[in-house]
Design an enzyme around this catalytic site. Structure first.
Site, PDB file in Angstrom:
ATOM      1  N   TYR A 186       6.418  -7.343   9.260  1.00 24.02           N
ATOM      2  CA  TYR A 186       5.855  -6.070   9.727  1.00 24.02           C
ATOM      3  C   TYR A 186       6.736  -4.886   9.342  1.00 24.02           C
ATOM      4  CZ  TYR A 186       1.894  -8.171  11.882  1.00 24.02           C
ATOM      5  OH  TYR A 186       0.712  -8.825  12.049  1.00 24.02           O
ATOM      6  N   HIS A 238      15.522  10.890  17.460  1.00 19.85           N
ATOM      7  CA  HIS A 238      16.948  10.568  17.490  1.00 19.85           C
ATOM      8  C   HIS A 238      17.101   9.238  18.227  1.00 19.85           C
ATOM      9  CE1 HIS A 238      17.845  15.206  17.363  1.00 19.85           C
ATOM     10  NE2 HIS A 238      17.272  14.750  16.256  1.00 19.85           N
ATOM     11  N   HIS A 256      21.990  11.027  12.268  1.00 22.05           N
ATOM     12  CA  HIS A 256      20.979  11.907  12.859  1.00 22.05           C
ATOM     13  C   HIS A 256      19.733  11.127  13.313  1.00 22.05           C
ATOM     14  CE1 HIS A 256      18.595  15.940  12.289  1.00 22.05           C
ATOM     15  NE2 HIS A 256      18.205  15.273  13.347  1.00 22.05           N
ATOM     16  N   HIS A 274       9.689  12.478  13.966  1.00 21.33           N
ATOM     17  CA  HIS A 274      11.149  12.480  13.796  1.00 21.33           C
ATOM     18  C   HIS A 274      11.779  12.242  15.155  1.00 21.33           C
ATOM     19  CE1 HIS A 274      15.230  13.567  13.034  1.00 21.33           C
ATOM     20  NE2 HIS A 274      15.157  14.678  13.750  1.00 21.33           N
ATOM     21  N   GLU A 305      13.251  21.865  13.634  1.00 16.26           N
ATOM     22  CA  GLU A 305      13.289  20.857  12.574  1.00 16.26           C
ATOM     23  C   GLU A 305      11.957  20.788  11.817  1.00 16.26           C
ATOM     24  OE1 GLU A 305      16.551  17.704  13.894  1.00 16.26           O
ATOM     25  OE2 GLU A 305      14.780  17.574  15.137  1.00 16.26           O
TER      26      GLU A 305
HETATM   27 ZN   LIG Z   1      16.702  15.736  14.605  1.00 14.52          ZN
END
Ligand SMILES: [Zn+2]
Length: 210
Positions: free
Chosen positions: A119, A94, A159, A92, A73
């Site tokens: 925040y 999940h 995702h 990144h 990714e």
């Molecule tokens: Zn991912």
């Protein structure tokens, strides 16, 4: 921060997120800009047990210089760095609650989460939804790039989130704020809720520009 201290910081923060259930298995990836390129978590590695010495090092062109092969990714990260030159790190995940929100049918794709707390507004602000494309589809890279030019955080449909920051800590803390806000949003969905008003959001954005 030296390259070796940055490697240690990536492993330490990744382990912390893994232990708190923000990431699991071999999912999730982190990258950090360094003087002569990037450090990136390797493909197939678990955030719970990264070996700092095996973290992928890429040159300015994105070629592997040392360490294991980078995450598949990596294009999500590169899009953020290229579209947002002030980016120092990208996370990144999940993470469960953010992914849950990314699957909801009736969310506003221009800004997925309401302004629940100050925040959240200060660390994320606006969160657009990137339409779903299967892994490896060139259109996913294109869509992320287009939104990254305008937003430091985006949510990939079905995702998970991609969040950039000026530093590794900034990117990690903003990602955590997003995950907790997604959790609050789901907790509150059956209750009549008072979100921050437009005027309160505008005042925050003026006082704390991101
Ligand atoms: Zn991912």
């Amino acid at each position: 921060m030296s390259e070796s201290a940055t490697r240690d910081a990536i492993a330490r923060l990744a382990k912390s997120m893994f232990e708190r259930g923000l990431t699991f298995g071999s999912s999730g990836n982190i990258s950090v800009r360094i003087e002569d390129g990037w450090l990136m978590t390797p493909t197939g590695s678990t955030m719970g047990g990264l070996d700092p010495a095996r973290i992928s090092k890429l040159d300015e062109q994105g070629n592997l210089v040392s360490g294991d092969k980078p995450t598949k990714e990596s294009f999500l990260h590169i899009a953020m760095y290229e579209e947002r030159p002030a980016t120092g790190a990208v996370v990144h995940l999940h993470s469960t609650h953010s992914v849950a929100v990314s699957c909801l049918a009736d969310i506003d794709p221009t800004n997925v989460l309401p302004p629940i707390t100050a925040y959240y507004v200060m660390k994320i602000g606006t969160l657009p939804l990137v339409p779903y494309f299967p892994p490896g589809d060139i259109n996913l890279a294109r869509a992320v790039r287009e939104m990254a030019s305008k937003h430091h955080a985006v949510l990939l449909a079905n995702h998970g989130p991609v969040v950039s920051g000026k530093s590794l800590e900034d990117a990690v803390y903003a990602t955590e704020e997003l995950e907790e806000t997604a959790r609050l949003f789901l907790m509150l969905k059956d209750f009549k809720t008072r979100y921050l008003t437009d005027a309160q959001v505008t005042a925050l954005k003026e006082k704390f520009p991101s």
